[in-house]
Design an enzyme around this catalytic site. Structure first.
Site, PDB file in Angstrom:
ATOM      1  N   THR A  72       0.653  -1.234  -0.107  1.00  0.00           N
ATOM      2  CA  THR A  72       0.153   0.047  -0.020  1.00  0.00           C
ATOM      3  C   THR A  72       1.045   1.406  -0.132  1.00  0.00           C
ATOM      4  OG1 THR A  72      -1.755  -1.251   1.230  1.00  0.00           O
ATOM      5  CG2 THR A  72      -1.688   1.250   1.294  1.00  0.00           C
ATOM      6  N   ASN A 153      -5.921  -9.606  -7.679  1.00  0.00           N
ATOM      7  CA  ASN A 153      -6.101 -10.028  -6.474  1.00  0.00           C
ATOM      8  C   ASN A 153      -7.300 -11.153  -6.313  1.00  0.00           C
ATOM      9  OD1 ASN A 153      -6.627  -7.241  -6.596  1.00  0.00           O
ATOM     10  ND2 ASN A 153      -7.561  -7.720  -4.681  1.00  0.00           N
ATOM     11  N   GLN A 181       0.540  -9.690  -6.523  1.00  0.00           N
ATOM     12  CA  GLN A 181      -0.295 -11.097  -6.414  1.00  0.00           C
ATOM     13  C   GLN A 181       0.694 -11.975  -7.424  1.00  0.00           C
ATOM     14  OE1 GLN A 181      -2.369 -12.134  -4.638  1.00  0.00           O
ATOM     15  NE2 GLN A 181      -2.980 -10.485  -3.635  1.00  0.00           N
ATOM     16  N   SER A 201       4.853  -7.230  -1.752  1.00  0.00           N
ATOM     17  CA  SER A 201       4.653  -7.319  -0.369  1.00  0.00           C
ATOM     18  C   SER A 201       5.028  -8.746   0.304  1.00  0.00           C
ATOM     19  CB  SER A 201       3.140  -6.978  -0.277  1.00  0.00           C
ATOM     20  OG  SER A 201       2.819  -7.213   1.326  1.00  0.00           O
ATOM     21  N   HIS A 203       4.207 -10.464   2.841  1.00  0.00           N
ATOM     22  CA  HIS A 203       3.212 -11.537   3.558  1.00  0.00           C
ATOM     23  C   HIS A 203       2.444 -12.226   2.506  1.00  0.00           C
ATOM     24  CE1 HIS A 203      -0.910  -9.259   3.382  1.00  0.00           C
ATOM     25  NE2 HIS A 203      -0.114  -8.271   3.217  1.00  0.00           N
ATOM     26  N   CYS A 326     -17.849  -7.445  -0.609  1.00  0.00           N
ATOM     27  CA  CYS A 326     -18.613  -8.581  -0.077  1.00  0.00           C
ATOM     28  C   CYS A 326     -17.976  -8.800   1.483  1.00  0.00           C
ATOM     29  CB  CYS A 326     -19.110  -9.582  -0.770  1.00  0.00           C
ATOM     30  SG  CYS A 326     -19.698  -9.078  -2.386  1.00  0.00           S
TER      31      CYS A 326
HETATM   32  C1  LIG Z   1      -2.810  -6.358  -5.644  1.00  0.00           C
HETATM   33  C2  LIG Z   1      -2.555  -5.979  -4.316  1.00  0.00           C
HETATM   34  N1  LIG Z   1      -2.056  -4.783  -4.188  1.00  0.00           N
HETATM   35  C3  LIG Z   1      -1.696  -4.257  -2.962  1.00  0.00           C
HETATM   36  C4  LIG Z   1      -2.206  -4.746  -1.868  1.00  0.00           C
HETATM   37  C5  LIG Z   1      -1.722  -4.198  -0.575  1.00  0.00           C
HETATM   38  O1  LIG Z   1      -0.571  -5.053  -0.104  1.00  0.00           O
HETATM   39  P1  LIG Z   1      -0.260  -4.669   1.480  1.00  0.00           P
HETATM   40  O2  LIG Z   1      -0.973  -5.555   2.297  1.00  0.00           O
HETATM   41  O3  LIG Z   1       1.169  -5.098   1.583  1.00  0.00           O
HETATM   42  O4  LIG Z   1      -0.331  -3.297   1.733  1.00  0.00           O
HETATM   43  C6  LIG Z   1      -2.506  -5.990  -1.841  1.00  0.00           C
HETATM   44  C7  LIG Z   1      -3.200  -6.877  -0.572  1.00  0.00           C
HETATM   45  O5  LIG Z   1      -4.175  -7.272  -0.713  1.00  0.00           O
HETATM   46  C8  LIG Z   1      -2.867  -6.750  -3.064  1.00  0.00           C
HETATM   47  O6  LIG Z   1      -3.729  -7.923  -3.524  1.00  0.00           O
END
Ligand SMILES: Cc1ncc(COP(=O)(O)O)c(C=O)c1O
Length: 396
Positions: A72, A153, A181, A201, A203, A326
């Protein structure tokens, strides 16, 4: 039995990653910027981690990778940095993105719109992917940046990144891709793809939460989002998250190591689950298998509210998701399903199942059994589903 099929939301930390990061909490806890040995003893592990990160995405060197707190932040940084560098202080005023980006892109673009920036949100087809000609037509002399995700995602559909990179190069426009993703699921090569910026990211690929990164090609100038220190070569301030960086480096190394396995084995298990779902009448899956990351299924199950399904599966220890809207209390339909043109009642029936390299065959068999039972129960009490002779015969 507990079955975790929500790996696009977050993943289990690989035990090898956990083992490697643990000493940095209570033994080697020094601040890397300190001049004493507590600080300097963290340097070798940090340097190995940075090398693992740039190797994993085929960057040119470790200076091209900046560690952030999450994707993010990386996404905000690119968009807001471009605003300062190319829009506010130069003659460009246009950003192009897609209508199915993660909220960290969409919401930041909406924010920039309030500052006067023109944003084009490219539509997607019924599989959830943009048309390259729409992109070509949208680029004009004011375009400062194209930001298109590597893989979605919710649907798992992979975007034509190399083609997009080529178009941006030809038109002389900077290209950012949200690679969150994609890493750990498919090969991510920033040079081949021709991206100028790429967010990721930890995690999402079996590393810990709270650490992410931004690839910046050849260290292109980008106004910082966080000011206040000389960390990360002065580009991103904040005391380094040593344990997180060490962990993310290892997670990246393992993602590359297991990628072939992911492709074969995770795809096999995903297809087993998907084929079983598709045998059930009035079940649809978004996108085709070939252009999708190996782990994701976004299904629509007619007559079955996504939230009801989640609740039912949760009783049996199975974790899934309905997609962002949702999942909240907002009863608007899933925005990605809407963007692909699904009718309103179908957009409420989204069920996302996302596997990982830790998913087992036993878990998939257990899930198939319980999804079938849940559909039977939920359709029986549904006010929107009526049995036809065909689906009545199958009992589902
Ligand atoms: C495509 C995508 N971009 C950005 C993010 C945000 O990642 P973070 O949790 O590291 O902020 C996510 C998290 O779900 C994601 O799926």
């Amino acid at each position: 039995m507990r079955v975790y099929l929500d790996n696009n939301a977050t993943t289990i930390v690989d035990p090898e990653v956990e083992k490697l990061m643990n000493p940095f909490f209570c033994q080697m806890y020094g601040n890397p910027n300190s001049l004493h040995q507590f600080g300097s003893e963290t340097h070798p592990a940090l340097s190995v981690a940075m090398d693992r990160l740039y190797d994993g995405i085929n960057a040119k060197d470790s200076d091209d990778v900046i560690v952030t707190s999450c994707a993010t932040e990386s996404n905000n940084w690119v968009l807001q940095g471009i605003y300062f560098d190319k829009i506010k202080n130069a003659d460009k005023n246009h950003i192009i993105t897609s209508s199915v980006e993660h909220p960290s892109i969409i919401a930041t673009c909406r924010f920039l719109e309030t500052l006067g920036v023109r944003v084009t949100y490219l539509p997607v087809n019924h599989e959830g992917v943009i048309n390259i000609n729409d992109l070509k037509e949208a680029i004009d002399e004011e375009t400062a940046l194209v930001s298109i995700m590597w893989a979605n995602n919710e649907t798992g559909m992979i975007f034509p990144i190399e083609e997009i990179g080529q178009v941006c190069k030809e038109k002389g426009v900077l290209f950012h891709s949200d690679g969150v993703q994609a890493i750990g699921k498919i090969a991510v090569d920033v040079q081949k793809a021709g991206v100028d910026f790429m967010s990721f990211s930890a995690h999402k690929f079996h590393g810990p939460k709270g650490v992410g990164g931004l690839y910046i090609k050849d260290s292109i100038a980008l106004t910082s989002l966080l000011h206040g220190g000389e960390h990360m070569g002065g580009r991103r301030s904040g005391t380094l998250n040593v344990a997180g960086i060490v962990a993310m480096g290892k997670a990246m190394e393992l993602a590359v190591k297991y990628q072939e396995y992911e492709y074969k084995e995770v795809t096999r298990l995903r297809n087993k689950l998907e084929d079983a779902l598709l045998e059930i009448p009035d079940v649809f899956v978004v996108g085709n298998k070939k252009d999708r990351v190996p782990n994701t299924i976004l299904a629509s199950i007619k007559g079955v509210e996504g939230e009801g399904m989640l609740w039912d599966l949760n009783q049996y220890g199975i974790a899934a998701s309905t997609g962002s809207a949702c999942a909240s209390e907002d009863l608007e339909s899933n925005p990605v399903m809407e963007a692909i043109g699904a009718e309103a009642d179908l957009a409420h029936t989204a069920l996302r199942l996302s596997l990982s390299r830790f998913t087992t065959e036993e878990e998939i068999d257990y899930t198939i059994l319980h999804i079938k039972q849940a559909i039977k129960r939920l359709r029986a009490i549904s006010s929107t589903f009526s049995y036809t002779p065909k689906n009545h015969k199958s009992g589902l």
